[in-house]
Design an enzyme around this catalytic site. Sequence first.
Site, PDB file in Angstrom:
ATOM      1  N   SER A  17       0.822  -1.213   0.000  1.00  0.00           N
ATOM      2  CA  SER A  17       0.000   0.000   0.000  1.00  0.00           C
ATOM      3  C   SER A  17       0.857   1.264   0.000  1.00  0.00           C
ATOM      4  CB  SER A  17      -0.905   0.029   1.233  1.00  0.00           C
ATOM      5  OG  SER A  17      -1.574   1.279   1.307  1.00  0.00           O
ATOM      6  N   SER A  19      -0.549   4.137   0.674  1.00  0.00           N
ATOM      7  CA  SER A  19      -1.246   5.112   1.529  1.00  0.00           C
ATOM      8  C   SER A  19      -0.358   5.733   2.604  1.00  0.00           C
ATOM      9  CB  SER A  19      -2.477   4.465   2.169  1.00  0.00           C
ATOM     10  OG  SER A  19      -3.443   4.164   1.190  1.00  0.00           O
ATOM     11  N   THR A  64      -8.836  -0.891   2.299  1.00  0.00           N
ATOM     12  CA  THR A  64      -8.689  -1.428   0.960  1.00  0.00           C
ATOM     13  C   THR A  64      -9.300  -2.828   0.962  1.00  0.00           C
ATOM     14  OG1 THR A  64      -7.115  -1.881  -0.802  1.00  0.00           O
ATOM     15  CG2 THR A  64      -6.307  -2.155   1.453  1.00  0.00           C
ATOM     16  N   LYS A  68     -13.886  -3.168   2.257  1.00  0.00           N
ATOM     17  CA  LYS A  68     -14.720  -2.000   1.938  1.00  0.00           C
ATOM     18  C   LYS A  68     -16.208  -2.230   2.193  1.00  0.00           C
ATOM     19  CE  LYS A  68     -11.518   0.048  -1.389  1.00  0.00           C
ATOM     20  NZ  LYS A  68     -11.373   0.679  -2.708  1.00  0.00           N
ATOM     21  N   ASN A  89     -14.250   3.288   1.868  1.00  0.00           N
ATOM     22  CA  ASN A  89     -12.785   3.228   1.888  1.00  0.00           C
ATOM     23  C   ASN A  89     -12.200   4.181   2.920  1.00  0.00           C
ATOM     24  OD1 ASN A  89     -13.101   5.733   0.625  1.00  0.00           O
ATOM     25  ND2 ASN A  89     -11.292   5.459  -0.657  1.00  0.00           N
ATOM     26  N   ASP A 105     -13.137   7.234  -3.268  1.00  0.00           N
ATOM     27  CA  ASP A 105     -12.736   6.774  -4.599  1.00  0.00           C
ATOM     28  C   ASP A 105     -13.562   7.476  -5.678  1.00  0.00           C
ATOM     29  OD1 ASP A 105     -10.759   4.937  -3.852  1.00  0.00           O
ATOM     30  OD2 ASP A 105     -12.232   3.345  -3.527  1.00  0.00           O
ATOM     31  N   GLY A 130     -15.633  -5.262 -11.862  1.00  0.00           N
ATOM     32  CA  GLY A 130     -15.419  -5.519 -10.434  1.00  0.00           C
ATOM     33  C   GLY A 130     -15.847  -4.347  -9.568  1.00  0.00           C
ATOM     34  N   TYR A 217      -1.570   1.321 -11.098  1.00  0.00           N
ATOM     35  CA  TYR A 217      -0.396   2.198 -10.928  1.00  0.00           C
ATOM     36  C   TYR A 217       0.900   1.408 -10.840  1.00  0.00           C
ATOM     37  CZ  TYR A 217      -0.979   1.147  -5.932  1.00  0.00           C
ATOM     38  OH  TYR A 217      -1.113   0.515  -4.723  1.00  0.00           O
ATOM     39  N   GLY A 238      -3.538   5.305 -12.325  1.00  0.00           N
ATOM     40  CA  GLY A 238      -3.942   4.875 -10.998  1.00  0.00           C
ATOM     41  C   GLY A 238      -3.356   5.711  -9.878  1.00  0.00           C
TER      42      GLY A 238
END
Length: 275
Positions: A17, A19, A64, A68, A89, A105, A130, A217, A238
């Site tokens: 991640s 983040s 993530t 979610k 999220n 998102d 998805g 990404y 991304g």
Amino acid sequence: MSTHHRAAVLGSPIAHSLSPVLHRAAYAELGLDTWSYDRFEVDEQALPGFIEGLDESWAGLSLTMPLKRAVIPLLDGITDTAASVEAVNTVVFGEDGRRTGDNTDIPGMVAALRERGVEKVESAAILGAGATASSALAALSGICAGPVTAYVRSAARADEMRGWGERLGVDVRIADWSEADRALTAPLVIATTPAGTADALAGAVPDRAGTLFDVLYEPWPTRLASAWADHGGAVVGGLDLLVHQAVLQVEQMTGRSPAPLAAMRRAGEEALAAR
């Protein structure tokens, strides 16, 4: 209220991640030196216990996969945006301990497109069906005037996308994945498929390409994104989505606005380049 403020990203797997890199860059830029942001490997089974164990120093959580949807019953309330796709999220803890779920998102997608000058389109195509595809549909509900064609692999996924279209008020048309090269003529194409899935479409990019939003990404650029840029089309990646949704999370968790978009993007780019 404790002087130390904590936030973190939860999920499984979580090791990759970005983040923490993005949120810590924001804290540094904003001078929030009593704030920390970590990552925790947490699956659906462990989530209730993890949340119950948090003390009042916690300001918020980023979530993530696969959490979610699993987090929703554990919250005191969720925003209309999160409810529209049944996915959270972002969790923000109020002063009173109230837990509110949001989905950044969707506005993150809208903001990433707006940054590239895409504010309204007549039609759009989505590759895949998805969880990210439902967020893409929700984003398109505000910016796409006409139909959205979803290119999917199975009848079950087709039904899901039709259902999301009805809920979100989007005119969704379904096409088979075998015709996915036809998607590329749309003014806006959103690729939500896993790494490698859309590589085969790279040879079908039209000479007058519109805008491609590829939510991957890593690895970046994808073969499709490279071919798109070679044909002069605009590409949103991304990392753009990741940064824009994180900007909104930072603002909600810290109460500070605007969050430092440029510093967060730079930190993300450096972290990816170092991998």
